[in-house]
Every structure is written in structure tokens, then in C-alpha cells.
Design a protein around this motif. Structure first.
Motif, PDB file in Angstrom:
ATOM      1  N   VAL A  22     -34.337 103.785   7.175  1.00  0.00           N
ATOM      2  CA  VAL A  22     -33.284 103.149   8.033  1.00  0.00           C
ATOM      3  C   VAL A  22     -32.911 103.727   9.378  1.00  0.00           C
ATOM      4  O   VAL A  22     -33.226 102.977  10.352  1.00  0.00           O
ATOM      5  CB  VAL A  22     -32.036 102.965   7.094  1.00  0.00           C
ATOM      6  CG1 VAL A  22     -30.884 102.270   8.097  1.00  0.00           C
ATOM      7  CG2 VAL A  22     -32.207 102.093   5.838  1.00  0.00           C
ATOM      8  N   PRO A  23     -32.564 105.004   9.441  1.00  0.00           N
ATOM      9  CA  PRO A  23     -32.309 105.502  10.643  1.00  0.00           C
ATOM     10  C   PRO A  23     -33.451 105.557  11.655  1.00  0.00           C
ATOM     11  O   PRO A  23     -33.457 105.319  12.861  1.00  0.00           O
ATOM     12  CB  PRO A  23     -31.684 106.814  10.559  1.00  0.00           C
ATOM     13  CG  PRO A  23     -32.030 107.521   9.116  1.00  0.00           C
ATOM     14  CD  PRO A  23     -32.322 106.074   8.266  1.00  0.00           C
ATOM     15  N   ALA A  24     -34.676 105.750  10.829  1.00  0.00           N
ATOM     16  CA  ALA A  24     -36.036 105.968  11.730  1.00  0.00           C
ATOM     17  C   ALA A  24     -36.370 104.443  12.326  1.00  0.00           C
ATOM     18  O   ALA A  24     -36.683 104.533  13.496  1.00  0.00           O
ATOM     19  CB  ALA A  24     -37.151 106.370  11.016  1.00  0.00           C
ATOM     20  N   THR A  25     -36.288 103.619  11.466  1.00  0.00           N
ATOM     21  CA  THR A  25     -36.320 102.281  12.029  1.00  0.00           C
ATOM     22  C   THR A  25     -35.599 101.719  13.109  1.00  0.00           C
ATOM     23  O   THR A  25     -35.854 101.036  14.020  1.00  0.00           O
ATOM     24  CB  THR A  25     -36.404 101.135  10.761  1.00  0.00           C
ATOM     25  OG1 THR A  25     -37.225 101.692   9.800  1.00  0.00           O
ATOM     26  CG2 THR A  25     -36.843  99.807  11.208  1.00  0.00           C
ATOM     27  N   LEU A  26     -34.341 102.174  13.003  1.00  0.00           N
ATOM     28  CA  LEU A  26     -33.267 101.730  13.975  1.00  0.00           C
ATOM     29  C   LEU A  26     -33.398 102.300  15.049  1.00  0.00           C
ATOM     30  O   LEU A  26     -33.460 101.924  16.341  1.00  0.00           O
ATOM     31  CB  LEU A  26     -31.579 101.933  13.388  1.00  0.00           C
ATOM     32  CG  LEU A  26     -31.316 100.958  12.039  1.00  0.00           C
ATOM     33  CD1 LEU A  26     -29.956 101.330  11.689  1.00  0.00           C
ATOM     34  CD2 LEU A  26     -31.424  99.441  12.710  1.00  0.00           C
ATOM     35  N   LEU A  27     -34.112 103.598  15.136  1.00  0.00           N
ATOM     36  CA  LEU A  27     -34.165 104.418  16.219  1.00  0.00           C
ATOM     37  C   LEU A  27     -35.339 103.784  17.211  1.00  0.00           C
ATOM     38  O   LEU A  27     -35.330 103.721  18.216  1.00  0.00           O
ATOM     39  CB  LEU A  27     -34.781 105.814  15.961  1.00  0.00           C
ATOM     40  CG  LEU A  27     -34.886 106.831  16.974  1.00  0.00           C
ATOM     41  CD1 LEU A  27     -33.565 107.280  17.751  1.00  0.00           C
ATOM     42  CD2 LEU A  27     -35.404 108.120  16.593  1.00  0.00           C
ATOM     43  N   VAL A  28     -36.397 103.333  16.449  1.00  0.00           N
ATOM     44  CA  VAL A  28     -37.236 102.935  17.153  1.00  0.00           C
ATOM     45  C   VAL A  28     -37.253 101.232  17.658  1.00  0.00           C
ATOM     46  O   VAL A  28     -37.545 100.911  18.680  1.00  0.00           O
ATOM     47  CB  VAL A  28     -38.595 102.496  16.182  1.00  0.00           C
ATOM     48  CG1 VAL A  28     -39.958 101.669  16.814  1.00  0.00           C
ATOM     49  CG2 VAL A  28     -39.042 103.912  15.741  1.00  0.00           C
ATOM     50  N   PHE A  29     -36.490 100.291  16.749  1.00  0.00           N
ATOM     51  CA  PHE A  29     -36.232  98.997  16.970  1.00  0.00           C
ATOM     52  C   PHE A  29     -34.993  98.628  17.808  1.00  0.00           C
ATOM     53  O   PHE A  29     -34.951  97.448  18.366  1.00  0.00           O
ATOM     54  CB  PHE A  29     -36.055  98.092  15.828  1.00  0.00           C
ATOM     55  CG  PHE A  29     -37.579  97.735  15.394  1.00  0.00           C
ATOM     56  CD1 PHE A  29     -38.536  96.965  15.912  1.00  0.00           C
ATOM     57  CD2 PHE A  29     -38.273  98.627  14.349  1.00  0.00           C
ATOM     58  CE1 PHE A  29     -39.738  96.537  15.472  1.00  0.00           C
ATOM     59  CE2 PHE A  29     -39.442  98.541  13.973  1.00  0.00           C
ATOM     60  CZ  PHE A  29     -40.272  97.470  14.573  1.00  0.00           C
ATOM     61  N   THR A  30     -33.928  99.598  17.985  1.00  0.00           N
ATOM     62  CA  THR A  30     -32.697  99.235  18.490  1.00  0.00           C
ATOM     63  C   THR A  30     -32.948  99.085  20.077  1.00  0.00           C
ATOM     64  O   THR A  30     -32.191  98.086  20.442  1.00  0.00           O
ATOM     65  CB  THR A  30     -31.779 100.540  18.559  1.00  0.00           C
ATOM     66  OG1 THR A  30     -31.342 100.404  16.978  1.00  0.00           O
ATOM     67  CG2 THR A  30     -30.398 100.083  19.146  1.00  0.00           C
ATOM     68  N   PRO A  31     -33.651  99.558  20.841  1.00  0.00           N
ATOM     69  CA  PRO A  31     -33.996  99.426  22.083  1.00  0.00           C
ATOM     70  C   PRO A  31     -34.716  97.997  22.361  1.00  0.00           C
ATOM     71  O   PRO A  31     -34.312  97.245  23.499  1.00  0.00           O
ATOM     72  CB  PRO A  31     -35.115 100.365  22.777  1.00  0.00           C
ATOM     73  CG  PRO A  31     -34.769 101.566  21.720  1.00  0.00           C
ATOM     74  CD  PRO A  31     -34.705 101.010  20.307  1.00  0.00           C
ATOM     75  N   ILE A  32     -35.423  97.519  21.495  1.00  0.00           N
ATOM     76  CA  ILE A  32     -35.963  96.178  21.366  1.00  0.00           C
ATOM     77  C   ILE A  32     -34.886  95.121  21.264  1.00  0.00           C
ATOM     78  O   ILE A  32     -34.451  94.205  21.877  1.00  0.00           O
ATOM     79  CB  ILE A  32     -36.944  95.859  20.839  1.00  0.00           C
ATOM     80  CG1 ILE A  32     -38.204  97.199  21.050  1.00  0.00           C
ATOM     81  CG2 ILE A  32     -37.854  94.573  20.820  1.00  0.00           C
ATOM     82  CD1 ILE A  32     -39.282  97.266  20.185  1.00  0.00           C
ATOM     83  N   SER A  33     -34.323  95.319  19.825  1.00  0.00           N
ATOM     84  CA  SER A  33     -33.461  94.230  19.146  1.00  0.00           C
ATOM     85  C   SER A  33     -32.665  94.894  17.950  1.00  0.00           C
ATOM     86  O   SER A  33     -33.509  95.338  17.397  1.00  0.00           O
ATOM     87  CB  SER A  33     -34.267  93.127  18.900  1.00  0.00           C
ATOM     88  OG  SER A  33     -33.170  92.169  18.235  1.00  0.00           O
ATOM     89  N   LEU A  34     -31.409  95.089  18.141  1.00  0.00           N
ATOM     90  CA  LEU A  34     -30.667  95.436  17.004  1.00  0.00           C
ATOM     91  C   LEU A  34     -30.847  94.887  15.681  1.00  0.00           C
ATOM     92  O   LEU A  34     -31.110  95.373  14.627  1.00  0.00           O
ATOM     93  CB  LEU A  34     -29.293  95.650  17.149  1.00  0.00           C
ATOM     94  CG  LEU A  34     -28.569  96.020  16.054  1.00  0.00           C
ATOM     95  CD1 LEU A  34     -28.820  97.619  15.683  1.00  0.00           C
ATOM     96  CD2 LEU A  34     -26.747  96.175  16.477  1.00  0.00           C
ATOM     97  N   VAL A  35     -31.173  93.381  15.918  1.00  0.00           N
ATOM     98  CA  VAL A  35     -31.094  92.543  14.593  1.00  0.00           C
ATOM     99  C   VAL A  35     -32.700  92.719  14.066  1.00  0.00           C
ATOM    100  O   VAL A  35     -32.590  92.819  12.911  1.00  0.00           O
ATOM    101  CB  VAL A  35     -30.934  90.966  15.223  1.00  0.00           C
ATOM    102  CG1 VAL A  35     -31.390  90.106  13.947  1.00  0.00           C
ATOM    103  CG2 VAL A  35     -29.591  90.752  15.494  1.00  0.00           C
TER     104      VAL A  35
END
Length: 152
Positions: A22-35
Motif C-alpha cells: 500500500v505505501p509503496a504503491t501510493l508513493l509511486v502513483f500519488t504524483p500521477i493520481s491519488l485515485v
């Protein structure tokens, strides 16, 4: 009716490792899109947990056979099981291991049972099986062999 049945479910720490997605995926994708990050994390965690559960093998003594995962052998072809725990189990899985042995090992299950193969045509000298209850499994194999011998 099975004499013995055990499912080697993953240890709790394996689910914690999966949760770290979860944190690894959010770290990668949050700059692109939180959803996109949240959806990807949910999918990856779900897939990880599903794989852990689907890969949990079953060990059973039933129908005159020992079954470990997908492998099966008639009880008349096996000898008495030798349980091993802690240091003995580490030795069985490591320095004492015969490369020809059939293995069903899980890193999160410490005890093992060594089951000798009596069939001279079988290339495996023994099966080495992870089990949380090696003494019970050995007793079930012995009882199954004895009841099979009585039926003959």
C-alpha cells in the motif's frame, strides 16, 4: 474420512509484508493520481493475499495415501515418519538434505517430518514435509499403514 489433514496457511507476518504494498504503491502513483494509487494498491493487495491463500498446500493422510500438496503416495510405500523441530529441522532442510528428496517446505513452518520411501524404483529416498504437527502426522501415517496391513 481423513485420518489427518492440515493446511499450511501463511504466517501472520506474510500478510504484513503484503500490506507494505500500500505505501509503496501510493508513493509511486500519488504524483500521477491519488485515485489511481488507491485502486492499484487495493488490486495488488487483493492479488497478493489471493496468491498466498491459493498457494497454501494441504497435507493429508486419507484413502490409504499420504498427500502433500499435489503429490501423493500409497501408505504401503512409506516408512515411519521422523519428526524434527528447531535445530534438527534446520539440519534436515539444510546440511542434512538429500538433493533427491521430494520437498514440500514452507519457510514460515519450522517443524518438518521426514518420511522414508520404501519403493526401490522411486528416485526420491524420502519426503521432507513442513508441518506444524509432525508427531500427529507421523502417528497418522503409522495408523494408516497398520489399518492397510489389517485390510490385506
Amino acid at each position: 474420512m481423513p485420518t489427518y489433514r492440515e493446511r499450511l496457511w501463511p504466517a501472520a507476518w506474510m500478510y504484513v509484508v503484503i500490506a507494505l504494498i500500500v505505501p509503496a504503491t501510493l508513493l509511486v502513483f500519488t504524483p500521477i493520481s491519488l485515485v489511481a494509487g488507491v485502486i492499484t494498491a487495493i488490486v495488488l493487495v487483493g492479488a497478493g493475499v489471493g496468491l498466498l491463500l491459493a498457494s497454501a498446500p494441504t497435507i493429508a493422510v486419507e484413502g490409504g495415501a499420504l498427500r502433500a500438496g499435489r503429490a501423493s503416495i500409497p501408505l504401503e510405500m512409506v516408512g515411519d515418519g521422523v519428526p524434527a523441530r528447531t535445530e534438527e529441522a534446520r539440519h534436515e532442510r539444510g546440511p542434512g538434505l538429500d538433493a533427491r528428496a521430494h520437498l514440500l517446505l514452507r519457510g514460515w513452518v519450522d517443524p518438518v517430518l521426514r518420511v522414508p520411501i520404501l519403493d526401490p524404483d522411486d528416485p526420491a529416498p524420502y519426503w521432507l514435509v513442513s508441518t506444524r504437527r509432525p508427531e500427529e502426522l507421523a502417528a497418522a501415517i503409522e495408523a494408516g499403514r497398520a489399518s492397510g496391513a489389517d485390510a490385506s
